[in-house]
Scaffold this motif. Structure first.
Motif, PDB file in Angstrom:
ATOM      1  N   ALA A  93       1.144  -1.181   0.248  1.00 20.68           N
ATOM      2  CA  ALA A  93       0.100   0.064  -0.148  1.00 20.68           C
ATOM      3  C   ALA A  93       0.654   1.404  -0.234  1.00 20.68           C
ATOM      4  O   ALA A  93       0.795   2.300  -0.369  1.00 20.68           O
ATOM      5  CB  ALA A  93      -0.760   0.209   1.642  1.00 20.68           C
ATOM      6  N   SER A 126      -6.685  -4.253  -6.993  1.00 20.58           N
ATOM      7  CA  SER A 126      -7.656  -5.525  -7.306  1.00 20.58           C
ATOM      8  C   SER A 126      -7.038  -6.218  -8.669  1.00 20.58           C
ATOM      9  O   SER A 126      -7.352  -6.813  -9.237  1.00 20.58           O
ATOM     10  CB  SER A 126      -8.421  -4.053  -8.315  1.00 20.58           C
ATOM     11  OG  SER A 126      -7.604  -3.182  -9.060  1.00 20.58           O
ATOM     12  N   PHE A 127      -5.370  -5.579  -9.023  1.00 20.85           N
ATOM     13  CA  PHE A 127      -4.256  -6.095  -9.813  1.00 20.85           C
ATOM     14  C   PHE A 127      -3.647  -7.185  -9.111  1.00 20.85           C
ATOM     15  O   PHE A 127      -3.241  -7.885  -9.924  1.00 20.85           O
ATOM     16  CB  PHE A 127      -3.657  -4.849 -10.803  1.00 20.85           C
ATOM     17  CG  PHE A 127      -2.563  -5.729 -11.264  1.00 20.85           C
ATOM     18  CD1 PHE A 127      -3.206  -5.986 -12.537  1.00 20.85           C
ATOM     19  CD2 PHE A 127      -1.357  -5.188 -11.138  1.00 20.85           C
ATOM     20  CE1 PHE A 127      -2.188  -6.373 -13.646  1.00 20.85           C
ATOM     21  CE2 PHE A 127      -0.150  -5.637 -11.854  1.00 20.85           C
ATOM     22  CZ  PHE A 127      -0.435  -6.548 -13.114  1.00 20.85           C
ATOM     23  N   GLN A 128      -3.416  -7.569  -7.844  1.00 20.06           N
ATOM     24  CA  GLN A 128      -2.700  -8.457  -6.825  1.00 20.06           C
ATOM     25  C   GLN A 128      -3.453  -9.637  -7.559  1.00 20.06           C
ATOM     26  O   GLN A 128      -2.709 -10.767  -7.876  1.00 20.06           O
ATOM     27  CB  GLN A 128      -2.682  -8.220  -5.650  1.00 20.06           C
ATOM     28  CG  GLN A 128      -1.502  -6.916  -6.104  1.00 20.06           C
ATOM     29  CD  GLN A 128      -0.965  -6.657  -7.040  1.00 20.06           C
ATOM     30  OE1 GLN A 128       0.271  -6.633  -7.060  1.00 20.06           O
ATOM     31  NE2 GLN A 128      -1.684  -4.767  -6.956  1.00 20.06           N
ATOM     32  N   GLY A 164       1.866   2.316  -3.682  1.00 21.06           N
ATOM     33  CA  GLY A 164       0.659   2.659  -4.517  1.00 21.06           C
ATOM     34  C   GLY A 164       0.434   1.426  -5.185  1.00 21.06           C
ATOM     35  O   GLY A 164       0.059   1.675  -5.963  1.00 21.06           O
ATOM     36  N   MET A 165       0.325  -0.131  -4.412  1.00 18.31           N
ATOM     37  CA  MET A 165       0.014  -0.989  -5.451  1.00 18.31           C
ATOM     38  C   MET A 165      -1.430  -1.391  -5.209  1.00 18.31           C
ATOM     39  O   MET A 165      -2.123  -0.914  -4.405  1.00 18.31           O
ATOM     40  CB  MET A 165       0.056  -2.448  -4.972  1.00 18.31           C
ATOM     41  CG  MET A 165       2.210  -2.420  -4.816  1.00 18.31           C
ATOM     42  SD  MET A 165       2.679  -3.926  -4.039  1.00 18.31           S
ATOM     43  CE  MET A 165       2.188  -5.445  -5.534  1.00 18.31           C
ATOM     44  N   ASP A 166      -1.918  -1.372  -6.424  1.00 12.25           N
ATOM     45  CA  ASP A 166      -3.713  -1.386  -6.783  1.00 12.25           C
ATOM     46  C   ASP A 166      -4.314  -2.969  -6.697  1.00 12.25           C
ATOM     47  O   ASP A 166      -3.529  -3.514  -6.531  1.00 12.25           O
ATOM     48  CB  ASP A 166      -4.211  -1.749  -8.440  1.00 12.25           C
ATOM     49  CG  ASP A 166      -4.875  -1.336  -8.534  1.00 12.25           C
ATOM     50  OD1 ASP A 166      -6.065  -1.572  -7.870  1.00 12.25           O
ATOM     51  OD2 ASP A 166      -5.594  -0.671  -9.545  1.00 12.25           O
TER      52      ASP A 166
END
Length: 381
Positions: free
Chosen positions: A301, A308-310, A304-306
């Protein structure tokens, strides 16, 4: 486990926990003297008989527990689904069970590769591709490969479904987006297929697959567990073909260790491997919990990792981590004969001078010891 988010190459601390002091030996109780015998024959002045009580045996000395082994692990990227098993192994206490303290330090786009960090003595274990590890060994570094996370190479080629690249021959004559580091393996792939190395028009690109989406290149070298997912999220109808599909069989994200550290800490290394594999089994069983750890405990977080993409990225890496070999023997397994023949033939095409032998670089015995008596699952053992 210690998280280090800095993207600079900094060595982890060498300090180890203070030794636990042994409890002092219990001092033996003094001999207890019995009361004198007061019964005597009349008018006979018998001397009193005094009998000593048996001596109390001292309590045994309590030994200090064995101090845990600190293992410094250099990762090759920032927070990433490729490390979910490590996050779970830490959270569930698997490293502690093995009396290991695993210290992890992230890498990043502007940070030296783990082979350089280990060569400099700032880490004990790293992860990387077979070619870069073999090249380092050819130049004098003493690394030992003891497992592989991915059962096939992560590289492939992405293209638009309207103009797909499906075979190695489709590469020739096309504009191919690539980084300078991609060229050696791409040319080796072409040579394996009887084609001329460099038969394409190379267009320098970065990580972003937009050049494919925008039609600036016909194909782009990709990571099979992420670039196709990104293009899908962009709504681009795309095709991805792996190097393995094109005839190049290679393991990737191999775990390697400095030989001197392995020689001095073999039992701890087996314990680390066992804990890591149990962590990956746990991540497979509950990927959402592992992703939550990545995002909220391990820095995802913060950078800035998304989220929903992981999960799609994780789902894409599962088939790369599994094979008929892992079904039979468990995660991180390696086929030595396959490596020493097919994969070493590929390495010979990459131009590595003084290519070391497979026997000098690969040790499968740690996996044998980690899985001893357990079949293909350590969590179920």
């Amino acid at each position: 486990m210690i998280l280090v988010l800095a993207l600079l190459a900094a060595a982890c601390g060498d300090d180890e926990p203070a030794a636990t002091t042994a409890a002092p030996a219990t001092t033996a109780a003094p001999a207890t003297t019995a009361a004198p015998d007061t019964t005597a024959a009349p008018d006979t002045p018998a001397a009193p008989t005094t009998t000593a009580a048996p001596t109390t045996t001292a309590a045994p000395t309590t030994e200090a527990p064995m101090e845990p082994t600190v293992i410094r692990v250099r990762l090759n990227w920032t927070a990433d689904p490729g490390f979910l098993g490590l996050y779970m192994a830490d959270e569930l206490g698997f490293f502690t069970e093995e009396n290991v303290v695993a210290e992890f330090e992230y890498g990043g786009p502007n940070v030296p590769h783990p082979v350089q960090i280990l060569a400099g003595g700032a880490a004990d274990i790293g992860f990387g591709g077979l070619a870069i590890i073999a090249d380092a060994v050819s130049q004098g570094d003493e690394f030992v490969i003891f497992g592989t996370r991915l059962q096939e190479g992560i590289l492939g080629i992405s293209s638009l479904a309207s103009d797909p690249i499906l075979t190695a021959s489709d590469i020739c004559g096309s504009k191919i987006g690539a980084t300078p580091g991609d060229i050696v393996q791409l040319d080796a792939l072409l040579t394996l297929n009887g084609l001329e190395a460099g038969c394409y028009d190379m267009v320098p690109v970065g990580y972003d697959p937009s050049p494919v989406a925008e039609g600036l290149v016909r194909g782009q070298i990709n990571y099979m567990n992420s670039h196709p997912v990104i293009l899908d999220f962009m709504g681009i109808d795309n095709v991805a073909v792996s190097y393995a599909d094109l005839g190049m069989q290679m393991y990737h994200d191999l775990a390697f260790v400095n030989r001197s550290f392995l020689d001095a800490n073999r039992d701890a290394m087996v314990g680390f491997l066992r804990a890591m594999i149990k962590g990956w089994e746990a991540a497979f069983a509950d990927p959402d919990a592992a992703i939550d750890l990545m995002m909220n405990k391990w820095g995802g977080a913060e950078i800035g990792m998304d989220i929903s993409f992981q999960r799609p990225v994780h789902d894409a890496q599962v088939p790369l981590m599994t094979s008929s070999l892992t079904d039979e023997k468990g995660l991180f397994q390696m086929d030595f004969d396959l490596m020493a023949s097919t994969m070493w033939d590929v390495l010979a095409l990459t131009g590595i001078e003084n290519l070391p032998s497979a026997e000098s670089m690969i040790d499968t015995s740690l996996l044998d010891d980690a899985f001893a008596g357990c079949g293909a699952s350590l969590l179920e053992c």
